[in-house]
Design an enzyme around this catalytic site. Structure first.
Site, mmCIF file in Angstrom:
data_model
loop_
_atom_site.group_PDB
_atom_site.id
_atom_site.type_symbol
_atom_site.label_atom_id
_atom_site.label_comp_id
_atom_site.label_asym_id
_atom_site.label_seq_id
_atom_site.Cartn_x
_atom_site.Cartn_y
_atom_site.Cartn_z
ATOM 1 N N ASN A 192 32.009 36.122 1.270
ATOM 2 C CA ASN A 192 32.700 37.286 1.843
ATOM 3 C C ASN A 192 31.774 37.953 2.871
ATOM 4 O OD1 ASN A 192 33.821 39.785 2.389
ATOM 5 N ND2 ASN A 192 34.296 40.288 0.269
ATOM 6 N N HIS B 199 41.652 37.999 4.894
ATOM 7 C CA HIS B 199 40.232 38.283 4.681
ATOM 8 C C HIS B 199 39.706 37.358 3.586
ATOM 9 C CE1 HIS B 199 36.509 40.053 3.676
ATOM 10 N NE2 HIS B 199 36.940 40.707 2.606
ATOM 11 N N CYS C 119 35.827 45.880 4.646
ATOM 12 C CA CYS C 119 36.318 44.517 4.950
ATOM 13 C C CYS C 119 37.581 44.528 5.805
ATOM 14 C CB CYS C 119 36.575 43.745 3.672
ATOM 15 S SG CYS C 119 35.111 43.546 2.667
HETATM 16 N N1 ACO Z 1 27.549 34.628 -12.870
HETATM 17 C C1 ACO Z 1 27.859 34.426 -14.160
HETATM 18 N N2 ACO Z 1 28.572 35.316 -14.905
HETATM 19 C C2 ACO Z 1 28.964 36.450 -14.288
HETATM 20 C C3 ACO Z 1 28.669 36.711 -12.935
HETATM 21 C C4 ACO Z 1 27.932 35.771 -12.237
HETATM 22 N N3 ACO Z 1 27.601 35.911 -10.936
HETATM 23 N N4 ACO Z 1 29.204 37.923 -12.606
HETATM 24 C C5 ACO Z 1 29.821 38.396 -13.704
HETATM 25 N N5 ACO Z 1 29.677 37.488 -14.718
HETATM 26 C C6 ACO Z 1 30.211 37.598 -16.086
HETATM 27 C C7 ACO Z 1 30.399 39.043 -16.484
HETATM 28 O O1 ACO Z 1 29.191 39.569 -17.014
HETATM 29 C C8 ACO Z 1 31.490 38.937 -17.516
HETATM 30 O O2 ACO Z 1 30.905 38.506 -18.752
HETATM 31 P P1 ACO Z 1 31.375 39.182 -20.159
HETATM 32 O O3 ACO Z 1 32.846 38.826 -20.242
HETATM 33 O O4 ACO Z 1 30.503 38.506 -21.137
HETATM 34 O O5 ACO Z 1 31.149 40.641 -19.954
HETATM 35 C C9 ACO Z 1 32.362 37.776 -17.022
HETATM 36 O O6 ACO Z 1 31.521 37.029 -16.109
HETATM 37 C C10 ACO Z 1 33.612 38.235 -16.306
HETATM 38 O O7 ACO Z 1 33.262 39.216 -15.325
HETATM 39 P P2 ACO Z 1 34.352 39.965 -14.465
HETATM 40 O O8 ACO Z 1 33.665 40.908 -13.540
HETATM 41 O O9 ACO Z 1 35.385 40.512 -15.394
HETATM 42 O O10 ACO Z 1 34.960 38.735 -13.643
HETATM 43 P P3 ACO Z 1 36.315 38.626 -12.859
HETATM 44 O O11 ACO Z 1 37.115 37.535 -13.447
HETATM 45 O O12 ACO Z 1 36.977 39.954 -12.654
HETATM 46 O O13 ACO Z 1 35.811 38.109 -11.420
HETATM 47 C C11 ACO Z 1 35.356 38.924 -9.177
HETATM 48 C C12 ACO Z 1 34.953 38.941 -10.661
HETATM 49 C C13 ACO Z 1 35.168 37.508 -8.667
HETATM 50 C C14 ACO Z 1 34.443 39.868 -8.421
HETATM 51 C C15 ACO Z 1 36.837 39.333 -9.014
HETATM 52 O O14 ACO Z 1 37.091 40.494 -9.767
HETATM 53 C C16 ACO Z 1 37.200 39.582 -7.568
HETATM 54 O O15 ACO Z 1 37.169 38.695 -6.728
HETATM 55 N N6 ACO Z 1 37.615 40.803 -7.234
HETATM 56 C C17 ACO Z 1 37.983 41.160 -5.871
HETATM 57 C C18 ACO Z 1 36.790 41.550 -5.081
HETATM 58 C C19 ACO Z 1 37.153 41.707 -3.630
HETATM 59 O O16 ACO Z 1 38.080 41.094 -3.163
HETATM 60 N N7 ACO Z 1 36.454 42.481 -2.884
HETATM 61 C C20 ACO Z 1 36.844 42.613 -1.470
HETATM 62 C C21 ACO Z 1 36.536 43.860 -0.955
HETATM 63 S S1 ACO Z 1 34.875 43.818 -0.567
HETATM 64 C C22 ACO Z 1 34.594 44.906 0.758
HETATM 65 O O17 ACO Z 1 35.405 45.685 1.220
HETATM 66 C C23 ACO Z 1 33.193 44.882 1.258
#
Ligand code: ACO
Length: 328
Positions: free
Chosen positions: A282, A252, A114
């Site tokens: 994204n 980004h 990214c």
């Molecule tokens: N729909 C519903 N529930 C979901 C989903 C979904 N799509 N995905 C995960 N959940 C659930 C999980 O199973 C978990 O449930 P549990 O607590 O019962 O186990 C709960 O939601 C929380 O999941 P987390 O993964 O802990 O959620 P988090 O609050 O960390 O959010 C996210 C996830 C949005 C991905 C966040 O961590 C984030 O944005 N991180 C940064 C990612 C990023 O910026 N990447 C950029 C680089 S990408 C590149 O270089 C190509």
């Protein structure tokens, strides 16, 4: 002799026609609009119905060149930032070179996930200064939908497909590229993997890796919210500029929550951080050039006055980087 100066001459983009909403996704997997929107700010994303990364990049290139009366033979360099090339060879950049008939251009792809567009812009700006031709084409293009495991709701809801780019030009006017801060931390590469292939030949009996994108969202979230404000502050300090003097911080588009946290840490209004993550999700290396082009077409950038803008990106590698520009 006057030092050679580089400016952004024009911008463009292309996204596939098919728009997929969070509600559409919830028909394919166990997710909901509420979860996706609350956690990320994403409402829709564009997904390819068969067009590959080179198809998107070729259309984005034509959009960059449209109405500009540029002779493609005056382009000396084409860099495509991508982590989802059509294949390993030929590069996407070579396919673009052929399609737009930039017969004098050298062409290669650059992969910094990214952060790719920021890395590519920094690379092209330096290379162009030493080339005899006047233009360099810098693109970010991705078909993230082919890298994703569509049974993994944790990643499938986050990404979209698209391409965008800018044409750099040698200029007599003021220098646009003021300062930069680029980094990598390969020790944390495990936090985002994609396209992994195991060695497989008559000497080794190997189980194929799935190759799908995997991401430790929390790890990346924590890394970004620490590293990006630091990187932005570094370019400001190095250029003796205050955040108040900056017109826009273009981050980004990975997650609206990340953008809000970065704005808060820098102590400035979220209005300085334009977003289009709600529409595109994204799009990895394509996210910044798509945003730049939208703002340009909206008459918010490249208007009749000097503007200071920051471009900052982060992603797999791990990689991150920030550029400070003064454009007009
Ligand atoms: N729909 C519903 N529930 C979901 C989903 C979904 N799509 N995905 C995960 N959940 C659930 C999980 O199973 C978990 O449930 P549990 O607590 O019962 O186990 C709960 O939601 C929380 O999941 P987390 O993964 O802990 O959620 P988090 O609050 O960390 O959010 C996210 C996830 C949005 C991905 C966040 O961590 C984030 O944005 N991180 C940064 C990612 C990023 O910026 N990447 C950029 C680089 S990408 C590149 O270089 C190509």
């Amino acid at each position: 002799m006057e030092p050679i100066k580089i400016k952004i001459h024009s911008t463009g983009k292309y996204v596939p026609e098919k728009k997929v909403s969070n509600d559409d996704l919830s028909k394919w997997m166990d997710t909901s609009h509420e979860w996706i929107y609350k956690r990320t700010g994403i409402v829709t994303r564009h997904l390819s119905e068969g067009e590959d990364t080179s198809d998107l990049c070729i259309k984005a290139s034509r959009n960059v060149l449209e109405g500009r009366s540029i002779d493609p033979e005056d382009i000396g360099l084409i860099i495509v930032a991508t982590m989802t090339p059509d294949g390993q060879s030929p590069s996407v950049a070579s396919k673009v070179q052929a399609a737009i008939k930039a017969t004098n251009a050298m062409a290669f792809d650059l992969n910094a996930a990214c952060s790719g567009f920021v890395y590519a812009l920094s690379t092209a700006e330096k290379m162009l200064r030493h080339m005899h031709l006047p233009y360099a084409l810098v693109l970010g293009g991705e078909v993230m939908s082919k890298a994703i495991d569509w049974s993994d709701r944790k990643t499938a809801v986050l990404f979209g497909d698209g391409a965008g780019g800018v044409l750099l030009k040698k200029s007599e006017e003021d220098e646009q590229f003021l300062t930069e801060d680029l980094h990598a931390n390969g020790n944390k590469g495990y936090a985002l993997t994609s396209g992994e292939k195991k060695v497989s030949n008559p000497l080794v009996d190997t189980q194929e890796a799935s190759g799908f994108l995997t991401m430790d969202g929390r790890e990346i979230f924590n890394f970004v919210t620490k590293s990006i404000p630091k990187s932005i502050n570094k370019v400001l300090t190095d250029n003796d500029t205050s955040i108040e003097e900056v017109d826009y911080v273009l981050l980004h588009q990975a997650n609206a929550r990340i953008i809000e946290i970065v704005a808060k840490k820098l102590g400035c209004s979220i209005d300085k951080f334009p977003m289009n993550i709600q529409t595109y999700g994204n799009t990895s290396a394509a996210s910044l050039p798509i945003l730049i082009d939208e703002l340009a077409k909206d008459n918010k950038l490249f208007i009749d006055k000097k503007q200071k803008i920051i471009l900052s990106a982060f992603g797999g590698g791990l990689t991150w980087g920030t550029l400070l520009l003064e454009i007009n």
